[in-house]
Enzyme design. Sequence first.
Site, PDB file in Angstrom:
ATOM      1  N   GLU A   1     -26.315 -12.676 -28.602  1.00 43.84           N
ATOM      2  CA  GLU A   1     -27.031 -13.449 -27.576  1.00 43.84           C
ATOM      3  C   GLU A   1     -26.452 -14.859 -27.438  1.00 43.84           C
ATOM      4  OE1 GLU A   1     -30.800 -12.167 -29.417  1.00 43.84           O
ATOM      5  OE2 GLU A   1     -31.480 -11.778 -27.377  1.00 43.84           O
TER       6      GLU A   1
ATOM      7  N   GLU B   1     -31.768  -5.053 -32.300  1.00 42.39           N
ATOM      8  CA  GLU B   1     -33.158  -5.458 -32.557  1.00 42.39           C
ATOM      9  C   GLU B   1     -34.108  -4.263 -32.553  1.00 42.39           C
ATOM     10  OE1 GLU B   1     -31.010  -7.067 -30.717  1.00 42.39           O
ATOM     11  OE2 GLU B   1     -31.276  -9.228 -30.882  1.00 42.39           O
TER      12      GLU B   1
HETATM   13  N1  3HC Z   1     -30.632 -11.476 -41.551  1.00 42.57           N
HETATM   14  C1  3HC Z   1     -30.720 -11.650 -42.879  1.00 42.57           C
HETATM   15  N2  3HC Z   1     -29.945 -10.987 -43.779  1.00 42.57           N
HETATM   16  C2  3HC Z   1     -29.041 -10.137 -43.292  1.00 42.57           C
HETATM   17  C3  3HC Z   1     -28.901  -9.898 -41.918  1.00 42.57           C
HETATM   18  C4  3HC Z   1     -29.732 -10.617 -41.011  1.00 42.57           C
HETATM   19  N3  3HC Z   1     -29.649 -10.495 -39.696  1.00 42.57           N
HETATM   20  N4  3HC Z   1     -27.932  -8.976 -41.738  1.00 42.57           N
HETATM   21  C5  3HC Z   1     -27.488  -8.655 -42.971  1.00 42.57           C
HETATM   22  N5  3HC Z   1     -28.149  -9.351 -43.903  1.00 42.57           N
HETATM   23  C6  3HC Z   1     -27.938  -9.351 -45.356  1.00 42.57           C
HETATM   24  C7  3HC Z   1     -28.305  -8.011 -45.986  1.00 42.57           C
HETATM   25  O1  3HC Z   1     -29.680  -7.951 -46.288  1.00 42.57           O
HETATM   26  C8  3HC Z   1     -27.434  -8.019 -47.231  1.00 42.57           C
HETATM   27  O2  3HC Z   1     -28.073  -8.834 -48.176  1.00 42.57           O
HETATM   28  P1  3HC Z   1     -27.996  -8.472 -49.764  1.00 42.57           P
HETATM   29  O3  3HC Z   1     -26.539  -8.543 -50.097  1.00 42.57           O
HETATM   30  O4  3HC Z   1     -28.839  -9.527 -50.373  1.00 42.57           O
HETATM   31  O5  3HC Z   1     -28.554  -7.087 -49.915  1.00 42.57           O
HETATM   32  C9  3HC Z   1     -26.172  -8.751 -46.771  1.00 42.57           C
HETATM   33  O6  3HC Z   1     -26.548  -9.464 -45.598  1.00 42.57           O
HETATM   34  C10 3HC Z   1     -25.028  -7.819 -46.394  1.00 42.57           C
HETATM   35  O7  3HC Z   1     -25.531  -6.830 -45.509  1.00 42.57           O
HETATM   36  P2  3HC Z   1     -25.154  -5.282 -45.690  1.00 42.57           P
HETATM   37  O8  3HC Z   1     -25.302  -4.883 -47.114  1.00 42.57           O
HETATM   38  O9  3HC Z   1     -25.916  -4.535 -44.669  1.00 42.57           O
HETATM   39  O10 3HC Z   1     -23.590  -5.333 -45.346  1.00 42.57           O
HETATM   40  P3  3HC Z   1     -22.743  -4.383 -44.403  1.00 42.57           P
HETATM   41  O11 3HC Z   1     -21.402  -4.968 -44.383  1.00 42.57           O
HETATM   42  O12 3HC Z   1     -22.930  -2.958 -44.797  1.00 42.57           O
HETATM   43  O13 3HC Z   1     -23.396  -4.521 -42.938  1.00 42.57           O
HETATM   44  C11 3HC Z   1     -24.258  -5.646 -40.975  1.00 42.57           C
HETATM   45  C12 3HC Z   1     -23.382  -5.746 -42.275  1.00 42.57           C
HETATM   46  C13 3HC Z   1     -23.622  -4.646 -40.021  1.00 42.57           C
HETATM   47  C14 3HC Z   1     -24.311  -7.003 -40.386  1.00 42.57           C
HETATM   48  C15 3HC Z   1     -25.663  -5.151 -41.364  1.00 42.57           C
HETATM   49  O14 3HC Z   1     -26.153  -5.930 -42.418  1.00 42.57           O
HETATM   50  C16 3HC Z   1     -26.646  -5.233 -40.237  1.00 42.57           C
HETATM   51  O15 3HC Z   1     -26.712  -4.315 -39.445  1.00 42.57           O
HETATM   52  N6  3HC Z   1     -27.458  -6.302 -40.204  1.00 42.57           N
HETATM   53  C17 3HC Z   1     -28.551  -6.441 -39.270  1.00 42.57           C
HETATM   54  C18 3HC Z   1     -28.094  -6.830 -37.907  1.00 42.57           C
HETATM   55  C19 3HC Z   1     -29.280  -6.973 -36.992  1.00 42.57           C
HETATM   56  O16 3HC Z   1     -30.118  -6.112 -36.897  1.00 42.57           O
HETATM   57  N7  3HC Z   1     -29.338  -8.103 -36.279  1.00 42.57           N
HETATM   58  C20 3HC Z   1     -30.408  -8.399 -35.395  1.00 42.57           C
HETATM   59  C21 3HC Z   1     -31.301  -9.380 -36.057  1.00 42.57           C
HETATM   60  S1  3HC Z   1     -32.741  -9.643 -35.094  1.00 42.57           S
HETATM   61  C22 3HC Z   1     -32.300 -10.791 -33.941  1.00 42.57           C
HETATM   62  O17 3HC Z   1     -31.197 -11.268 -33.924  1.00 42.57           O
HETATM   63  C23 3HC Z   1     -33.418 -11.155 -33.019  1.00 42.57           C
HETATM   64  C24 3HC Z   1     -33.044 -11.940 -31.820  1.00 42.57           C
HETATM   65  O18 3HC Z   1     -32.904 -11.092 -30.710  1.00 42.57           O
HETATM   66  C25 3HC Z   1     -34.082 -12.946 -31.502  1.00 42.57           C
END
Ligand code: 3HC
Length: 727
Positions: free
Chosen positions: A105, A125
């Site tokens: 975004e 999301e």
């Molecule tokens: N917020 C906080 N922590 C996050 C995060 C996020 N958005 N994304 C990843 N992390 C953390 C994980 O919890 C993990 O923490 P840990 O080591 O303490 O367990 C660490 O980052 C690494 O993550 P992964 O183990 O999942 O690592 P990968 O390399 O396998 O994957 C990723 C990375 C593809 C970025 C995956 O973590 C992911 O899909 N993250 C979520 C992405 C997401 O859903 N974003 C949307 C957030 S909501 C938003 O933005 C709302 C807005 O529209 C207002």
Amino acid sequence: MAQYVRGPSAVAIIRLRNPPVNALSFTVIEALEDGLKRATADPSVKAVVICGENGKFSAGVDIHTFSSAEETRRAGLPAFISVIESTEKPVVAAIEGIALGGGLEVTLGCHYRVAHVQARLGLPEVTLGLLPAAQGSQRLPRLIGLPAALDMITTGKHIPAAEALKLGLVDEVVEGDTVEAAIRLANKVIGQPLAPRRLSLRTVPSLPNADAVFSQALARVKKQAPGYMAPEFCIRAVRAAMELPFAEGLLKERELFTVLLTSGQARALQYAFFAERAVDKWTTPWGTSWKSASPQPIRRAAVLGLGTMGQGIVISLARANIPVVALEQDQEHLDKGRKAVVAVLEREASKMKKGTRAPDFHDPARLQFTLDFKALRDVDLVIEAVFENMALKKEIFRKLSEICKPSAFLCSNTSALSIDEIASATRRPEQVIGTHFFAPAHIMRLLEIIYGRQTSPTTIATAVRLAKTLKKVGVVVGNCHGFVGNRMMFPYGEQAVFLLEEGSTPEAVDKVIEDFGFKVGPFRMSDLSGLDVGWSSRKEQGLTGASVPPGTPARQRGGRRYSPLPDILCEKGRFGQKTGQGWYQYEKAGGRTPKPDPWFHNFLAEYRATHHIKTRFIDQEEILERCLFPLINEGFKILGEGIASGPEHIDVIYLNGYGWPRHVGGPMLYASTVGLPRLLEKLQKYSEAHPDVPSLQPSAFLRKLVAVGNPPLKEWMSYAGQQRNKL
Ligand code: 3HC
Ligand code: NAI
């Protein structure tokens, strides 16, 4: 948090910095705002590049900050994105690694986007029970059009940079240094008008069949996940982008987001996100844990038995580029297994990107099919997937322990047999472990990893690492009959059949469970997987009840209620879909569409009369509670015994292996939502009404948690204490 770099050129760089994934916490957003303010105030800066540290743009808003609507409002991300867009100097996003959620975004507020060829972009999301609420639901359709935006927003999928380029989501894809490329682009566009690049000034490209596109999307999401709110809300937000001016669309986006954010579903999905990342952290009741264990590398593996499961396991290993030796008992099974495995792998290879060299699955160094046990001498790990028979498994493990090199790990895919007993046949019980894949093994994500009394931490850690390599979710559990998943399933299946005896129907029970969110109810599932599977295992253990004489006490075995209904159906050759008849009828053997079966309903009526069972109307609430509460109760027993390391571990098993609806978070989170005192009260009530059903008797651990005042789920395990010694 965000580093502002003012180089010799006219382009300022703002670098997001919040390891490991540059999540947008409040401080990061504030630092970004500060960087942009400095860039706009500095007359020597003519353009701005926003990028992320460590080869990643950003994984979006920090998910930990979604605990309350107030916190999110304070984050101010949407307002900041408007500020980026209104900046009078061109702002270019340099996207490396990932730009997800709020991260993408932010780039949509920028005037230009450059992506590295390996970057992935998405608005996930929806998978957290939310919608893109930092203007994403309004900006994306304006940029890439309605169908593509709907698809990305309602599925949450991550798309590769090349696809993003085709959709018009990015302006350039580069193979080299993305930041350098963004600086070049920024220099090029200095002085060009910015209005055409401001998405808020655009409208969504018109589409003659927009209504049809929306209704199809709605029908799809309703079918895929009934009762799951977020995808429907995403569609409503995108509709607002189509129908309303930008500013009004933003208000709608916020309104819909607030409803989702405060719903239990978003809480459950965010819990599931963190739970799946926490399951690596296993502990055993005797004090060993992930902290003190290091995995060994698996350079070559073997699979024994190329039936349903063995085939899928070989495919998973081959896909992960682990050379495999696949062994069968005779040529016929070997040929059949080889054919099935190679067909899947070649089909997948044919879909690979043009220019990528497809692996040669006929190369024995990669994939070897053999009848010769000696071929297993050099492998680092063996996964046994022969028939579910203890004598056979022990014989095989004895042989493996003699033939395989001393460092090799020996794994069994058994679905319920004791790992300790299997290990006792070897001279290396510390290297024996259960690796319980789920069918089809090359598709299902779950891997239950079962340690025995003597399994070493290194063996557990190696199996956990293997799960990761195979892109599966590995959950470590202790050894007991059925382990965690199947053990909890037994009371669920048992109750479903008791409900039929007492007056319900397969249709009514399935409907309640499917309305709750499962894709298939217990009877449709039983028809799908085949009633004969459980029957043959019960026969092997001498447990069938088809021949019990009529009369209520006769439906008890050892003082415990037992329903012979599944056994009787099997005796009549009704194995489910494969025979065209089971709890339902099908158009033919192998048919997939269940229809109510008048024969079965008549048979049920006669059965009840023969056994003098008084029937009654059973309402939906009782159906749901009678099926789910004993399953959950078993979960509490498992926690009390130390078989699972924590409630999250059980929930991850149920979300990934048993189709528990993700937006309900898993059985243990659901228990905490229902409230432990209420759960206990209901179990007590049902157990009084059915004293001969042990699975309804509330577990000691559940009672204890209620007695100490119904603590939150996170604290449950601190009360498991002395009970965790029964393994
Ligand atoms: N917020 C906080 N922590 C996050 C995060 C996020 N958005 N994304 C990843 N992390 C953390 C994980 O919890 C993990 O923490 P840990 O080591 O303490 O367990 C660490 O980052 C690494 O993550 P992964 O183990 O999942 O690592 P990968 O390399 O396998 O994957 C990723 C990375 C593809 C970025 C995956 O973590 C992911 O899909 N993250 C979520 C992405 C997401 O859903 N974003 C949307 C957030 S909501 C938003 O933005 C709302 C807005 O529209 C207002
Ligand atoms: P299957 O019957 O489809 O295949 C078993 C295979 O093992 C057959 O091809 C057989 O020829 C081979 N085999 C038997 N003895 C052998 C020997 N001595 N050496 C080499 N190969 C031998 O069985 P399936 O369904 O694949 O199950 C295998 C194991 O996986 C069982 O322990 C089962 O409980 C477990 N499991 C099964 C699941 C399922 O849904 N089918 C799910 C999870 C676990």
